[in-house]
Motif scaffolding. Structure first.
Motif, PDB file in Angstrom:
ATOM      1  N   VAL A   1      -7.121 -13.785  27.935  1.00 39.48           N
ATOM      2  CA  VAL A   1      -6.262 -13.153  26.941  1.00 39.48           C
ATOM      3  C   VAL A   1      -5.915 -14.117  25.821  1.00 39.48           C
ATOM      4  O   VAL A   1      -5.885 -15.334  26.001  1.00 39.48           O
ATOM      5  CB  VAL A   1      -4.958 -12.617  27.571  1.00 39.48           C
ATOM      6  N   ASN A   2      -5.634 -13.544  24.677  1.00 39.92           N
ATOM      7  CA  ASN A   2      -5.190 -14.277  23.503  1.00 39.92           C
ATOM      8  C   ASN A   2      -3.687 -14.101  23.379  1.00 39.92           C
ATOM      9  O   ASN A   2      -3.132 -13.084  23.787  1.00 39.92           O
ATOM     10  CB  ASN A   2      -5.908 -13.728  22.259  1.00 39.92           C
ATOM     11  N   ILE A   3      -3.016 -15.065  22.793  1.00 39.50           N
ATOM     12  CA  ILE A   3      -1.569 -14.986  22.642  1.00 39.50           C
ATOM     13  C   ILE A   3      -1.144 -13.736  21.878  1.00 39.50           C
ATOM     14  O   ILE A   3      -0.103 -13.138  22.150  1.00 39.50           O
ATOM     15  CB  ILE A   3      -1.027 -16.260  21.961  1.00 39.50           C
ATOM     16  N   ARG A   4      -1.958 -13.276  20.945  1.00 38.21           N
ATOM     17  CA  ARG A   4      -1.625 -12.085  20.158  1.00 38.21           C
ATOM     18  C   ARG A   4      -1.728 -10.800  20.977  1.00 38.21           C
ATOM     19  O   ARG A   4      -1.253  -9.748  20.536  1.00 38.21           O
ATOM     20  CB  ARG A   4      -2.544 -11.993  18.938  1.00 38.21           C
ATOM     21  N   ASP A   5      -2.330 -10.867  22.156  1.00 43.12           N
ATOM     22  CA  ASP A   5      -2.444  -9.683  23.015  1.00 43.12           C
ATOM     23  C   ASP A   5      -1.316  -9.614  24.034  1.00 43.12           C
ATOM     24  O   ASP A   5      -1.312  -8.706  24.871  1.00 43.12           O
ATOM     25  CB  ASP A   5      -3.792  -9.703  23.754  1.00 43.12           C
ATOM     26  N   CYS A   6      -0.386 -10.553  23.977  1.00 42.25           N
ATOM     27  CA  CYS A   6       0.682 -10.588  24.976  1.00 42.25           C
ATOM     28  C   CYS A   6       2.064 -10.476  24.335  1.00 42.25           C
ATOM     29  O   CYS A   6       2.984 -11.220  24.662  1.00 42.25           O
ATOM     30  CB  CYS A   6       0.577 -11.863  25.808  1.00 42.25           C
ATOM     31  N   ASN A   7       2.211  -9.536  23.405  1.00 43.36           N
ATOM     32  CA  ASN A   7       3.520  -9.256  22.808  1.00 43.36           C
ATOM     33  C   ASN A   7       4.275  -8.274  23.698  1.00 43.36           C
ATOM     34  O   ASN A   7       3.990  -7.080  23.712  1.00 43.36           O
ATOM     35  CB  ASN A   7       3.356  -8.670  21.408  1.00 43.36           C
ATOM     36  N   SER A   8       5.241  -8.773  24.459  1.00 43.46           N
ATOM     37  CA  SER A   8       6.036  -7.906  25.325  1.00 43.46           C
ATOM     38  C   SER A   8       7.098  -7.146  24.545  1.00 43.46           C
ATOM     39  O   SER A   8       7.679  -6.196  25.050  1.00 43.46           O
ATOM     40  CB  SER A   8       6.685  -8.722  26.444  1.00 43.46           C
ATOM     41  N   GLU A   9       7.367  -7.590  23.339  1.00 43.48           N
ATOM     42  CA  GLU A   9       8.144  -6.800  22.386  1.00 43.48           C
ATOM     43  C   GLU A   9       7.740  -7.230  20.990  1.00 43.48           C
ATOM     44  O   GLU A   9       7.679  -8.435  20.694  1.00 43.48           O
ATOM     45  CB  GLU A   9       9.648  -6.972  22.561  1.00 43.48           C
ATOM     46  N   ILE A  10       7.468  -6.262  20.140  1.00 42.57           N
ATOM     47  CA  ILE A  10       7.132  -6.564  18.748  1.00 42.57           C
ATOM     48  C   ILE A  10       7.755  -5.500  17.854  1.00 42.57           C
ATOM     49  O   ILE A  10       7.466  -4.312  17.982  1.00 42.57           O
ATOM     50  CB  ILE A  10       5.609  -6.670  18.528  1.00 42.57           C
ATOM     51  N   THR A  11       8.676  -5.929  17.005  1.00 50.11           N
ATOM     52  CA  THR A  11       9.307  -5.031  16.037  1.00 50.11           C
ATOM     53  C   THR A  11       8.451  -5.001  14.776  1.00 50.11           C
ATOM     54  O   THR A  11       8.154  -6.042  14.194  1.00 50.11           O
ATOM     55  CB  THR A  11      10.725  -5.512  15.694  1.00 50.11           C
ATOM     56  N   LYS A  12       8.084  -3.788  14.363  1.00 50.29           N
ATOM     57  CA  LYS A  12       7.227  -3.623  13.192  1.00 50.29           C
ATOM     58  C   LYS A  12       7.985  -3.030  11.999  1.00 50.29           C
ATOM     59  O   LYS A  12       7.659  -3.305  10.851  1.00 50.29           O
ATOM     60  CB  LYS A  12       6.039  -2.728  13.544  1.00 50.29           C
ATOM     61  N   ILE A  13       8.971  -2.200  12.294  1.00 50.27           N
ATOM     62  CA  ILE A  13       9.774  -1.539  11.257  1.00 50.27           C
ATOM     63  C   ILE A  13      11.245  -1.727  11.618  1.00 50.27           C
ATOM     64  O   ILE A  13      11.628  -1.641  12.796  1.00 50.27           O
ATOM     65  CB  ILE A  13       9.452  -0.036  11.164  1.00 50.27           C
ATOM     66  N   TYR A  14      12.079  -1.961  10.609  1.00 51.65           N
ATOM     67  CA  TYR A  14      13.497  -2.162  10.877  1.00 51.65           C
ATOM     68  C   TYR A  14      14.333  -1.354   9.886  1.00 51.65           C
ATOM     69  O   TYR A  14      14.252  -1.562   8.673  1.00 51.65           O
ATOM     70  CB  TYR A  14      13.852  -3.640  10.770  1.00 51.65           C
ATOM     71  N   TYR A  15      15.119  -0.417  10.432  1.00 52.91           N
ATOM     72  CA  TYR A  15      16.042   0.390   9.632  1.00 52.91           C
ATOM     73  C   TYR A  15      17.451  -0.166   9.765  1.00 52.91           C
ATOM     74  O   TYR A  15      17.838  -0.680  10.830  1.00 52.91           O
ATOM     75  CB  TYR A  15      16.050   1.843  10.121  1.00 52.91           C
ATOM     76  N   HIS A  16      18.233  -0.034   8.693  1.00 54.59           N
ATOM     77  CA  HIS A  16      19.624  -0.491   8.721  1.00 54.59           C
ATOM     78  C   HIS A  16      20.510   0.524   8.013  1.00 54.59           C
ATOM     79  O   HIS A  16      20.073   1.209   7.084  1.00 54.59           O
ATOM     80  CB  HIS A  16      19.759  -1.859   8.045  1.00 54.59           C
ATOM     81  N   ALA A  17      21.763   0.609   8.472  1.00 51.47           N
ATOM     82  CA  ALA A  17      22.743   1.491   7.842  1.00 51.47           C
ATOM     83  C   ALA A  17      24.143   0.937   8.086  1.00 51.47           C
ATOM     84  O   ALA A  17      24.396   0.273   9.096  1.00 51.47           O
ATOM     85  CB  ALA A  17      22.643   2.908   8.405  1.00 51.47           C
ATOM     86  N   SER A  18      25.046   1.220   7.159  1.00 46.02           N
ATOM     87  CA  SER A  18      26.435   0.817   7.359  1.00 46.02           C
ATOM     88  C   SER A  18      27.343   1.705   6.527  1.00 46.02           C
ATOM     89  O   SER A  18      26.946   2.234   5.481  1.00 46.02           O
ATOM     90  CB  SER A  18      26.645  -0.658   6.969  1.00 46.02           C
ATOM     91  N   CYS A  19      28.540   1.899   7.018  1.00 50.76           N
ATOM     92  CA  CYS A  19      29.610   2.541   6.259  1.00 50.76           C
ATOM     93  C   CYS A  19      30.899   1.948   6.783  1.00 50.76           C
ATOM     94  O   CYS A  19      30.880   1.114   7.698  1.00 50.76           O
ATOM     95  CB  CYS A  19      29.579   4.068   6.411  1.00 50.76           C
ATOM     96  N   GLN A  20      32.010   2.337   6.221  1.00 57.82           N
ATOM     97  CA  GLN A  20      33.275   1.729   6.616  1.00 57.82           C
ATOM     98  C   GLN A  20      33.539   1.952   8.104  1.00 57.82           C
ATOM     99  O   GLN A  20      33.595   3.084   8.584  1.00 57.82           O
ATOM    100  CB  GLN A  20      34.428   2.316   5.797  1.00 57.82           C
ATOM    101  N   GLY A  21      33.645   0.847   8.848  1.00 59.39           N
ATOM    102  CA  GLY A  21      33.994   0.934  10.262  1.00 59.39           C
ATOM    103  C   GLY A  21      32.829   0.955  11.230  1.00 59.39           C
ATOM    104  O   GLY A  21      33.049   0.909  12.449  1.00 59.39           O
ATOM    105  N   VAL A  22      31.601   1.012  10.733  1.00 58.03           N
ATOM    106  CA  VAL A  22      30.460   1.062  11.660  1.00 58.03           C
ATOM    107  C   VAL A  22      29.203   0.550  10.958  1.00 58.03           C
ATOM    108  O   VAL A  22      29.027   0.709   9.751  1.00 58.03           O
ATOM    109  CB  VAL A  22      30.232   2.504  12.180  1.00 58.03           C
TER     110      VAL A  22
END
Length: 231
Positions: A38-59
């Protein structure tokens, strides 16, 4: 200089806490091992590809989208992956509920979703069990709070593949001990983590875990691509 050291210490603490609490949103299924070669790139036990964010007052909230192990165990062994979309929200006021039910709207289709309270980081968390897309329109409401999520990863200087490229280049020969007869023996985690501050700074965190060996970790700024921590 003192502020920089304190900030780095805080970041390391946030990263360590994250590994203790991510199993809240994971369902265990069947185990499969890495192939013999195996190659190191084939052993991603978690990989985030997209990240959404949101905020408003209090949360504030985030959605990490990508792939992770079906059986999520940080043990230095990579197993079969599945898609995930991990929703996390945190309230500034104390809410004494073990679970909350929110209304989640995806592309104008609304469904109920239960989020579990994680006492390790005080977030309510839940996994959709599939991967959201880069252009999805996502909103969440709960008890008068309204969050509209934005795909902020579109604005990151480096995408997930480029972050891994940079991390492996930075580690260089330090990774030789993780290989046996040319085969990588370990697992990798690529996440986007936030610093709990008013400006909600974000960081790529790439971690390599192997049995009987010291973990390797690198922290990279999402908007400038600078290496902040490497150990």
């Amino acid at each position: 200089m003192k502020n920089i050291v304190l900030r780095k210490t805080k970041l390391i603490g946030i990263i360590a806490c994250t590994f203790l609490c991510l199993t809240f949103a994971v369902v265990s299924l069947t185990l499969f091992g890495c192939q013999s070669k195996v190659n190191i790139r084939d052993c991603n036990s978690e990989i985030t590809k997209i990240y959404y964010h949101a905020s408003c007052q209090g949360v504030m909230g985030s959605i990490s989208v990508g792939q992770r192990e079906k059986t999520y165990i940080v043990d230095g062994k990579h197993t079969e992956n599945c898609d995930f979309s991990l929703i996390s929200i945190k309230f500034s006021e104390q809410i004494t509920l073990n679970q909350i039910e929110v209304d989640l709207s995806i592309n104008d289709k609304t469904e109920k979703l239960t989020l579990d309270f994680n006492p390790a980081n005080h977030y309510y968390m839940g996994d959709l069990g599939y991967a959201l897309g880069e252009e999805d329109k996502i909103a969440l409401t709960f008890s008068g709070y309204e969050l509209s999520f934005e795909n902020v990863s579109k604005n990151f200087k480096l995408n997930y593949n480029e972050v891994i490229d940079l991390a492996l280049k930075e580690f260089g020969n330090e990774l030789d001990e993780y290989y046996k007869k040319g085969s990588f023996e370990g697992e990798c985690y690529l996440m986007v983590l936030s610093e709990d501050t008013t400006d909600n700074q974000l960081f790529w965190v790439y971690t390599i875990v192997a049995q009987g060996k010291q973990n390797k970790r690198i922290v990279i700024g999402v908007y400038d691509g600078n290496v902040l921590i490497k150990n």
